[in-house]
Enzyme design. Structure first.
Site, PDB file in Angstrom:
ATOM      1  N   SER A 279       8.307 -33.312 -38.968  1.00 17.18           N
ATOM      2  CA  SER A 279       8.983 -33.013 -37.696  1.00 17.18           C
ATOM      3  C   SER A 279       8.409 -33.883 -36.588  1.00 17.18           C
ATOM      4  O   SER A 279       7.333 -34.457 -36.710  1.00 17.18           O
ATOM      5  CB  SER A 279       8.784 -31.541 -37.332  1.00 17.18           C
ATOM      6  N   ASP A 280       9.139 -33.953 -35.490  1.00 17.30           N
ATOM      7  CA  ASP A 280       8.614 -34.545 -34.266  1.00 17.30           C
ATOM      8  C   ASP A 280       7.931 -33.421 -33.473  1.00 17.30           C
ATOM      9  O   ASP A 280       8.083 -32.252 -33.805  1.00 17.30           O
ATOM     10  CB  ASP A 280       9.784 -35.156 -33.468  1.00 17.30           C
ATOM     11  N   ASP A 281       7.211 -33.753 -32.420  1.00 18.18           N
ATOM     12  CA  ASP A 281       6.606 -32.724 -31.566  1.00 18.18           C
ATOM     13  C   ASP A 281       7.702 -31.861 -30.978  1.00 18.18           C
ATOM     14  O   ASP A 281       8.377 -32.269 -30.034  1.00 18.18           O
ATOM     15  CB  ASP A 281       5.864 -33.374 -30.391  1.00 18.18           C
ATOM     16  N   SER A 283      10.478 -30.662 -32.616  1.00 13.97           N
ATOM     17  CA  SER A 283      11.824 -30.758 -33.194  1.00 13.97           C
ATOM     18  C   SER A 283      12.037 -29.730 -34.299  1.00 13.97           C
ATOM     19  O   SER A 283      13.134 -29.596 -34.817  1.00 13.97           O
ATOM     20  CB  SER A 283      12.109 -32.170 -33.730  1.00 13.97           C
TER      21      SER A 283
END
Ligand SMILES: *[C@@H]1O[C@H](CO)[C@@H](O)[C@H](O)[C@H]1NC(C)=O
Ligand SMILES: *[C@@H]1O[C@H](CO)[C@@H](O)[C@H](O)[C@H]1NC(C)=O
Ligand SMILES: *[C@@H]1O[C@H](CO)[C@@H](O)[C@H](O)[C@H]1NC(C)=O
Ligand SMILES: *[C@@H]1O[C@H](CO)[C@@H](O)[C@H](O)[C@H]1NC(C)=O
Ligand SMILES: *[C@@H]1O[C@H](CO)[C@@H](O)[C@H](O)[C@H]1NC(C)=O
Ligand SMILES: *[C@@H]1O[C@H](CO)[C@@H](O)[C@H](O)[C@H]1NC(C)=O
Ligand SMILES: *[C@@H]1O[C@H](CO)[C@@H](O)[C@H](O)[C@H]1NC(C)=O
Ligand SMILES: *[C@@H]1O[C@H](CO)[C@@H](O)[C@H](O)[C@H]1NC(C)=O
Length: 908
Positions: A279-281, A283
């Site tokens: 994941s992104d920060d 997301s």
């Protein structure tokens, strides 16, 4: 190894699991295709020896409370020290003694495969030398649907072919250097506005008529998704990409990081991706759903409805342990997550002599707390290791070879011992705040050499154009005058009046959505030069008959206010060139390097000509970004709509000239066109989902050990002390369906060469130069008029000529057929493919065709292609149900995470 082999044998099967209430998830269990098999064997042996909490440790970042140490995967029992993660595309982020590389944009501007690979390798080597196992780079989302999009400079080009080649080469280069390249952001992340609820409601737009309730939904039809936005991902998967970051946005109102169709069916199935999805920060929006939909690793997760990053809490960590124990997530899914992560580690040989992490991310102090939130373990946290090697040379070469010359009247350039040079504009000189004066490069002061956001890095130094030009000008005894204040018109007028050549510098900037500069919330609010740049050029040109414009920009800018001014005698676009900016520019200005860059996007005459733009005002609480333009972005749109650009895609001048002749179009013998189904055959099979042997369940193995004291804001895999739990039902309870995943890069036939195209190019000028010859194909069947399907950059001496070849692969002559969910070679549809070779997308010098072939394939591709976007929209922000194109899956958007049930009744 017998143990490992038995483990592997069970694995060639993806499984469709029922969860929850009728919705279907289909996470493929990877098995290590091709050159991944050795890595998978090692990963299985490693993972099958782990307990649930140890496996959870591999999947979950320990959180903001521990940014100075290995971010995840610490498993003391087996002596595994963990993995370190960091940004970014321009260098190792937020530390020291690292290089500030050119923006990836400049890599694309070179159209030079060797330079792209060389810089990627150097960036990967620096990450490895700092001890970073996993580097969040490269970027191909955004692809560049809109030129205003804030992060396009972190990627390459809105053309999927040029982006695909660049993306694949960057992955290959970083991987070869030993760090795991993370391709990001998957996918349709085409603007910054409304990407995160908290960012836009709380920070940027408090006066909006309503607040957004979810990230925007990108709604694109299946053919557009495949032919434009997924195209480069095929390249990277084929070239060995071992990790992918899922994006902030939703697709069809399902979060990208919990989108089963996107992650499981397309990326891991159709494209045969063997690595892990992170994941992104912020997301990640769910625990169980994201796990079932194919996410394998979480960095900081959003765990509040409004999207604040929770300190010390996670959708996974203890929540994942609980979900596995209570049966919400099958343990084979956890095994597969951990296996994919460890397979990437072994695939890059990180088990052999990988350096220790030797710096603290975001803190340059030599001493500090290892765990800053808990304020414990005060020790050395930075060794200040200089990892730059000889990389300045590569940065300078990429910088010089990326410069695009758009105009050069009467050989204004290269400069030839100019008597007096006037240098005008803030963009020529240093910033009074220094090159790192603003956090994450979030300002535009002095010369611009990098965009802003998490894609930035610290400059070790920054050679500004003024310094470099002055140093070079000394050799010719030129007089150099300068004015760096864009607003002091009287002084500018008097200085330029004396000069034999006037170099005027302009810029504009963009970046990531969490930083705003002058009303540009990540995405640019216009396409014009900043700080009265257009007026500045006209001011100088009005008083200097030999005015050279140099622009530093993250993308195209509008040049109409001055481009035809008779005193504007030359124009250079230099992108965002990194630490060697001035030196690279001098190389071209003085002719040590003959310019050879070509535009990786169209430069339009006005903003509206692009046909696509950022959505700046939310159209619903869940903003709906409808990709109604389909395939028609950038030059595909300009060609389709009959709009004349100022400078077309692929344009760029040289100090010499080239002529093209002798087009040869040769079929590769033995290559027969086939319908290349994306995935191999599918078959229904009931399988035993046990991947690894099961450990006996024992509560004490999952609750917080008495031997560890819990650190503040630190995420552990354990259930609370003394908690008890119910062991869930055997999972899955329903029948399971196995389908074979594709091989990395999709069906192997897609990569077969079907034609070679060759031309002769002569250098008809008086100096050696490099030409970027470009191959465009016309595929009919409702496709854009022409599409880039080959390029070749070649150095040719003055008066000499060279044969230049392009290999055309089956995928290059194929279109995505939605009904059959496969790539179909248009020649099998009775289409003769138009072939053009030239110096740009509109300077096509030679034309021919590739014949249609009859009787092969049965594609039902629509000759009447039109983009139709019928994604479910929501006006109230309530749950939306998405019907996927294959009609098979129904996934509720909103599912309240049921996994937080600690503790139920005791059995453990
Ligand atoms: C999980 O990682 C933490 C450090 O982040 C470590 O203290 C703990 O021992 C690990 N747990 C297991 C079960 O390996
Ligand atoms: C499991 O880990 C232990 C401790 O490192 C080790 O002794 C053992 O050989 C491992 N077993 C397997 C099958 O890898
Ligand atoms: C919101 O409104 C206030 C008061 O009118 C104004 O000062 C502020 O600039 C506005 N903010 C934005 C982001 O429009
Ligand atoms: C949007 O949210 C912000 C911060 O939570 C709040 O200040 C503002 O009043 C909200 N606006 C509307 C229209 O609800
Ligand atoms: C989104 O919906 C469109 C049809 O409305 C479909 O063609 C496309 O495949 C869907 N995308 C995803 C990722 O499910
Ligand atoms: C588990 O996830 C929920 C969100 O679903 C979150 O509120 C909670 O804090 C998490 N628990 C832990 C211990 O991280
Ligand atoms: C270029 O050179 C020609 C011939 O010397 C001259 O007529 C013309 O004005 C020049 N153009 C510019 C823009 O200086
Ligand atoms: C620095 O740049 C910011 C915008 O990026 C601008 O507001 C500020 O005035 C600049 N400072 C100077 C001294 O030019």
């Amino acid at each position: 190894m017998a143990y490992a082999a038995a483990c592997v044998a069970l694995l060639a099967v993806p499984i469709l699991a029922q969860y929850p209430e009728g919705s279907l998830y289909s996470p493929p269990i990877s098995s290590g295709y091709g050159n991944w098999s050795a890595a998978y064997a090692k990963a299985h042996a490693f993972v099958c020896n782990l307990t649930i909490t140890e496996k959870v440790n591999l999947t979950t970042q320990t959180g903001t409370g521990a940014s100075y140490s290995y971010s995840l995967g610490i498993i003391p029992r087996v002596g595994f020290r963990g993995l370190a993660l960091d940004d970014s595309p321009t260098g190792v982020r937020s530390t020291d003694y690292t290089s500030a590389f050119t923006a990836p944009l400049n890599m694309a501007m070179t159209w030079d495969r060797d330079l792209i690979y060389a810089q990627a390798y150097a960036n990967g080597a620096e990450h490895k030398a700092k001890g970073v196992n996993i580097a969040y780079s490269p970027v191909v989302g955004p692809l560049g649907r809109s030129p205003e999009s804030g992060r396009i400079w972190e990627g390459y080009s809105p053309d999927p072919y040029l982006s695909g080649v660049s993306f694949g080469l960057t992955v290959a280069g970083m991987n070869a250097a030993g760090t795991i390249a993370v391709g990001k952001h998957f996918v349709l992340y085409e603007q910054e506005h409304f990407r995160q609820v908290r960012e836009w409601n709380d920070w940027h737009l408090p006066n909006a008529t309503f607040n957004t309730t979810e990230p925007y939904s990108s709604n694109a039809d299946d053919r557009t998704l495949h032919e434009l936005y997924l195209w480069p991902w095929y390249d990277a998967v084929h070239d060995g990409m071992a990790a992918v970051m899922c994006s902030y946005n939703q697709l069809n109102n399902t979060q990208a990081c919990q989108n089963n169709h996107l992650l499981n069916d397309i990326l891991k199935g159709e494209m045969g991706f063997q690595g892990f999805i992170v994941s992104d920060d912020g997301s990640q929006h769910s625990g169980v759903l994201s796990a079932l939909a194919g996410m394998d690793m979480t960095i900081l997760g959003e765990t509040s409805p409004n999207g604040e990053l929770g300190l010390g809490i996670s959708f996974w960590g203890p929540n994942l342990t609980q979900s596995v124990l209570n049966g919400s997530v099958p343990e084979w899914r956890l095994d597969d997550m951990a296996t994919r992560i460890m397979a990437a580690y072994y695939y890059l040989d990180q088990d052999q002599d990988f350096p220790e992490l030797n710096f603290a991310q975001g803190d340059l102090s030599t001493f500090g707390y290892l765990y800053p939130h808990a304020m414990v373990d005060y020790q050395q946290i930075n060794e200040h290791v200089d990892v730059r090697d000889h990389h300045a040379d590569i940065i300078r070469r990429v910088g010089a070879n990326s410069i695009i010359m758009l105009k050069n009247v009467n050989n204004t350039l290269p400069l030839n011992k100019p008597k007096q040079i006037a240098i005008i504009g803030e963009d020529a000189g240093p910033s009074i705040y220094g090159p790192n004066g603003c956090s994450d490069r979030g300002c535009d002061n002095g010369t611009l050499a990098m965009g802003w956001g998490s894609g930035s890095t610290n400059f070790p130094y920054l050679i500004d154009p003024l310094a470099a030009i002055q140093a070079r000008a000394l050799q010719d005894r030129s007089v150099v005058q300068y004015v760096l204040d864009n607003y002091d018109t009287a002084l500018i007028d008097s200085v330029v009046a004396q000069a034999t050549v006037c170099l005027v510098f302009i810029n504009c900037d963009s970046g990531e959505g969490y930083i705003e500069i002058d009303g540009n919330y990540g995405d640019r609010k216009n396409l014009t030069a900043w700080m009265r740049g257009d007026d500045l050029v006209n001011e100088v040109a009005g008083n200097c008959s030999n005015t050279v414009v140099i622009a530093h920009t993250p993308g195209p800018i509008i040049m109409e206010p001055w481009i035809e001014h008779p005193n504007v005698t030359a124009v250079l676009m230099a992108g965002l060139p990194g630490q060697e900016s001035g030196n690279a520019l001098v190389d071209v200005l003085y002719g040590a390097v003959n310019p050879s860059g070509k535009t990786p996007w169209t430069i339009g005459k006005q903003r509206g000509d692009y046909g696509t733009d950022v959505m700046y005002v939310a159209n619903a609480p869940v903003p709906q970004l409808n990709f109604t333009e389909g395939l028609y972005i950038d030059y595909r749109h300009f060609d389709q709509a009959g709009i004349a650009p100022r400078f077309e895609f692929g344009f760029g001048l040289s100090y010499t000239t080239f002529s093209y002749s002798n087009l040869r179009i040769q079929p590769v013998s033995g290559a027969s066109p086939t319908t290349a189904s994306a995935a191999a055959s599918s078959a229904q099979t009931t399988v035993n989902p046990s991947v690894c042997p099961r450990y006996a369940l024992n509560a004490s193995a999952y609750t917080f050990p008495s031997t560890i004291s819990s650190l503040t804001d630190y995420i552990y895999p354990y259930l609370p002390r003394n908690s008890t739990f119910t062991v869930g039902p055997a999972y899955p309870s329903a029948s399971v369906i196995a389908t074979s995943p594709g091989t990395p890069g999709g069906a192997p036939a897609l990569w077969d060469t079907v034609y070679t195209v060759t031309v002769s190019i002569a250098n008809t000028g008086s100096v050696a130069g490099q030409e970027v010859a470009q191959l465009y194909l016309a595929l009919g069947n409702g496709e854009p008029l022409r599409q880039l399907r080959g390029f070749n950059k070649t150095m040719i001496q003055a008066g000499a000529s060279a044969d230049v070849s392009f290999t055309v692969r089956q995928r290059d002559v194929s279109i995505w057929d939605v009904p059959s969910q496969s790539w179909v070679d248009v020649r099998t549809l009775g289409t003769a493919v138009g072939v053009s070779v030239g110096a740009s997308s509109r300077d096509l010098r030679l034309n021919g065709t590739m014949a249609a072939v009859g009787g092969v394939g049965s594609g039902s591709a629509a000759g009447n292609y039109s983009a139709s976007v019928t994604a479910a929209t929501t006006s109230a922000g309530g749950p939306a149900v998405t019907e996927y194109s294959d009609g098979q899956l129904q996934v509720p958007t909103e599912y309240s995470d049921g996994q937080v049930q600690v503790p139920a009744s005791a059995t453990g």
